[in-house]
Write an enzyme that holds these catalytic residues in place. Structure first.
Site, PDB file in Angstrom:
ATOM      1  CD  GLN A  51     -26.913  -6.910 -25.692  1.00  0.00           C
ATOM      2  OE1 GLN A  51     -26.815  -7.514 -26.752  1.00  0.00           O
ATOM      3  NE2 GLN A  51     -25.893  -6.258 -25.146  1.00  0.00           N
ATOM      4  CB  CYS A  96     -21.374  -7.161 -22.973  1.00  0.00           C
ATOM      5  SG  CYS A  96     -23.154  -7.363 -23.140  1.00  0.00           S
ATOM      6  CG  LEU A  97     -23.164  -3.268 -27.577  1.00  0.00           C
ATOM      7  CD1 LEU A  97     -24.240  -3.152 -28.643  1.00  0.00           C
ATOM      8  CD2 LEU A  97     -22.067  -2.242 -27.794  1.00  0.00           C
ATOM      9  CG  HIS A 138     -21.379 -12.296 -26.007  1.00  0.00           C
ATOM     10  ND1 HIS A 138     -20.439 -11.828 -25.114  1.00  0.00           N
ATOM     11  CD2 HIS A 138     -22.389 -11.387 -26.002  1.00  0.00           C
ATOM     12  CE1 HIS A 138     -20.877 -10.690 -24.584  1.00  0.00           C
ATOM     13  NE2 HIS A 138     -22.063 -10.399 -25.107  1.00  0.00           N
ATOM     14  CD  GLU A 139     -24.621 -10.690 -29.086  1.00  0.00           C
ATOM     15  OE1 GLU A 139     -25.633 -10.375 -28.436  1.00  0.00           O
ATOM     16  OE2 GLU A 139     -23.546 -10.068 -29.000  1.00  0.00           O
ATOM     17  CG  HIS A 142     -26.993 -11.101 -24.318  1.00  0.00           C
ATOM     18  ND1 HIS A 142     -26.936 -10.380 -23.148  1.00  0.00           N
ATOM     19  CD2 HIS A 142     -25.905 -10.730 -25.042  1.00  0.00           C
ATOM     20  CE1 HIS A 142     -25.852  -9.594 -23.170  1.00  0.00           C
ATOM     21  NE2 HIS A 142     -25.204  -9.794 -24.303  1.00  0.00           N
TER      22      HIS A 142
END
Ligand code: CO
Length: 169
Positions: A51, A96-97, A138-139, A142
């Site tokens: 990210q 999510c960012l 979630h992370e 990624h």
């Protein structure tokens, strides 16, 4: 410390499989510190290296964010692997960012067992439950190029979000 630019959709780095971290050096530590600052600045509860445009297997999560009694706890997971998912699942709202202002319901395991390294390369195991487990799943997604929008069982429109959570202040 530096606030990093958060990559938003669409971007190839968000869909790539991140490479394992091999060097646990100053460069990694600086990246992690900057990722943390960036997460806090963006009011996120987790952030993954892709990210911030670094395709390596490093994430930061905040534990205890849903607890009134316990302080938030910063946890860095390097080269993490979820070795066990609980059969029991729950469905809850995620954002999510990298996908600003989009929210959806995602089904996740209630608990996970994770093997990972810390910023010095030492190996640990951790069990996490409920919201902690959700953020970790979630992370780590990624790092495999998986975004929550591809897993969501329902995405909400702006109008639906406003109805559920009230208008923006
Ligand atoms: Co995210």
């Amino acid at each position: 410390m530096t606030i990093l630019n958060v990559v938003t959709e669409p971007a190839d780095v968000l869909l790539a499989k991140a490479k394992p971290v091999k060097k646990f050096d100053k460069k990694l530590h600086t990246l992690l510190d900057n990722m943390y600052e960036t997460m806090v600045e963006s009011e996120g509860v987790g952030i993954a290296a892709p990210q911030v445009n670094e395709s390596i297997q490093a994430v930061i999560v905040l534990l205890n964010v849903d607890s009134e009694d316990e302080e938030d706890e910063r946890l860095e997971l390097i080269n993490p692997e979820i070795v066990e998912f609980s059969v029991d699942t729950n469905i809850d709202l995620e954002g999510c960012l990298s996908i600003p202002e989009k929210f959806g319901d995602v089904e996740r395991s209630n608990g996970v067992r994770v093997e990972f390294q810390d910023r010095f390369g030492d190996t640990y195991k951790l069990e996490a439950y409920n919201y902690d487990a959700r953020i970790i799943q979630h992370e780590i997604d990624h790092l495999n190029g998986v975004l929550f929008t591809t897993k969501a069982v329902k995405m909400y429109t702006d109008e639906e979000m406003a109805e559920m959570y009230g208008e923006e202040e």
